[in-house]
Design a protein around this motif. Structure first.
Motif, PDB file in Angstrom:
ATOM      1  N   PHE A  32      48.468  44.660  51.487  1.00 40.32           N
ATOM      2  CA  PHE A  32      49.899  44.482  51.734  1.00 40.32           C
ATOM      3  C   PHE A  32      50.440  43.271  50.998  1.00 40.32           C
ATOM      4  N   ASP A  39      48.150  49.400  66.075  1.00 38.12           N
ATOM      5  CA  ASP A  39      47.844  49.075  64.685  1.00 38.12           C
ATOM      6  C   ASP A  39      47.663  50.359  63.880  1.00 38.12           C
ATOM      7  N   LYS A  65      47.986  47.328  59.456  1.00 36.28           N
ATOM      8  CA  LYS A  65      49.299  46.767  59.777  1.00 36.28           C
ATOM      9  C   LYS A  65      49.511  46.822  61.270  1.00 36.28           C
ATOM     10  N   LYS A 110      54.469  42.652  54.539  1.00 40.64           N
ATOM     11  CA  LYS A 110      53.961  43.998  54.849  1.00 40.64           C
ATOM     12  C   LYS A 110      55.026  45.085  54.726  1.00 40.64           C
ATOM     13  N   THR A 111      56.014  44.841  53.869  1.00 39.54           N
ATOM     14  CA  THR A 111      56.990  45.882  53.579  1.00 39.54           C
ATOM     15  C   THR A 111      56.527  46.788  52.448  1.00 39.54           C
ATOM     16  N   THR A 142      56.276  50.802  52.782  1.00 47.75           N
ATOM     17  CA  THR A 142      55.562  51.136  54.023  1.00 47.75           C
ATOM     18  C   THR A 142      56.436  51.882  55.034  1.00 47.75           C
ATOM     19  N   TYR A 177      45.656  52.065  56.808  1.00 50.05           N
ATOM     20  CA  TYR A 177      45.976  52.717  55.537  1.00 50.05           C
ATOM     21  C   TYR A 177      44.689  52.744  54.717  1.00 50.05           C
ATOM     22  N   LEU A 191      52.924  48.180  50.171  1.00 46.26           N
ATOM     23  CA  LEU A 191      51.475  48.332  50.099  1.00 46.26           C
ATOM     24  C   LEU A 191      51.108  48.553  48.636  1.00 46.26           C
TER      25      LEU A 191
END
Length: 317
Positions: free
Chosen positions: A56, A19, A317, A60-61, A78, A22, A63
């Motif tokens: 996200f 994991d 993430k 989760k592409t 990301t 961020y 942020l």
């Protein structure tokens, strides 16, 4: 299997599935990227001024980061960790949440006393909802039925109906409410009150407070116990509350609303996040410039990791 290929696969597996954290750094105007399992600081990425809230998009592409002093929400890819766009957040964005439909982003604008609603597809503001003085916390129920905002000076929780983008009800709470968190079953809302040193449990159906917890720690001045970040475990049994300059995280039994344990972490603990496998809990500690890593099963703090100046928000993430 070739031993070199075997070694490569082990390394690749470790990198791919670890994991990644961020973390926004208020005073560095940057984003710290950290390996959540090892605590290793991987990279520091420059951002706008005073970054705080972070989250996200659904896949989760991307942020999103609230650059508070730039009055914008920055959009970060990301994969490349480059800023690829901005959203019109209103003045002084701090905290925000994305609706489960993935389309609407709700931002608290402290200076303007409004909640700004942004359409993530068109990147336009679709509503500005007047709320109390100094709006702070934002929470969205898992079923998407309610969005709530806490106003620090008005001492209220505002219940927003996202189908109409209007306030339907208000709940008076203790002084200086900060974070809000819905229970996983959607029946309760938990609200931390920083100055009062308390946590309120609100019945979602009635919008009334049903119980409160007043935090007390032996040897710690009561004035230092300032609840801020709140995080509910998906098992719907445990609740974690960051206690600010008390340098503790309180672990509560959700059913009885009693404190199970206080965990000593870094200085001025702000916000909380789980690892995807729920084995670890991460805290951002603003004054000690680090994060703490907590093993959830044993409720023990395993390490602290320096990440930069004034870590505030965190997304995993």
């Amino acid at each position: 299997m070739n031993k070199y290929l075997f070694a490569f696969l082990i390394i690749f597996s470790t990198v791919s599935f670890a994991d990644t954290l961020y973390i926004t750094l208020e005073k560095d105007n940057a984003l710290a990227v950290v390996n959540g399992e090892t605590g290793q600081l991987l990279q520091t990425v420059p951002l706008g001024q005073r970054p705080r809230g972070v989250a996200f998009n659904n896949d989760k592409t991307q942020l999103y980061v609230a650059a508070s002093d730039d009055d914008t929400i920055q959009v970060i890819d990301t994969a490349s960790l480059k800023v690829v766009g901005e959203l019109p957040s209103g003045d002084d964005p701090e905290l925000f949440k994305i609706h489960p439909n993935g389309l609407w982003l709700y931002v608290s604008n402290e200076d303007d006393n409004i909640v700004t609603v942004i359409d993530l597809q068109t990147k336009n503001v679709i509503a500005e909802i007047p709320v109390g003085v100094e709006p702070e916390g934002i929470a969205v129920s898992l079923d998407g039925k309610w969005v709530v905002n806490t106003s620090e000076t008005t001492n209220m929780v505002h219940w927003i109906d996202p189908t109409e983008q209007t306030i339907k009800e208000n709940t008076l709470v203790d002084s200086r409410p900060r974070a809000a968190e819905f229970s996983v079953d959607g029946q309760a809302l938990f609200v931390s009150s920083e100055i009062a040193g308390s946590l309120s449990r609100i019945n979602v159906s009635t919008k009334q407070i049903v119980s409160k917890v007043q935090f007390e720690i032996a040897g710690v001045d009561k004035a230092l116990i300032q609840p801020v970040g709140v995080l509910a475990h998906p098992n719907n049994k445990f609740l974690f509350v960051a206690l600010g300059p008390a340098n503790r995280v309180a672990v509560l039994d959700i059913e009885t609303m009693t404190v199970i344990k206080y965990l000593l972490v870094g200085q001025r603990v702000w916000n909380l996040a789980f690892s995807p496998d729920l084995k670890r809990l991460y805290t951002t500690n603003g004054v000690s410039n680090d994060i703490s890593i907590i093993e959830v099963e044993t409720l023990t703090v395993t390490k602290s990791v320096r990440v930069g100046r004034y870590p505030w928000g965190i997304a995993v993430k």
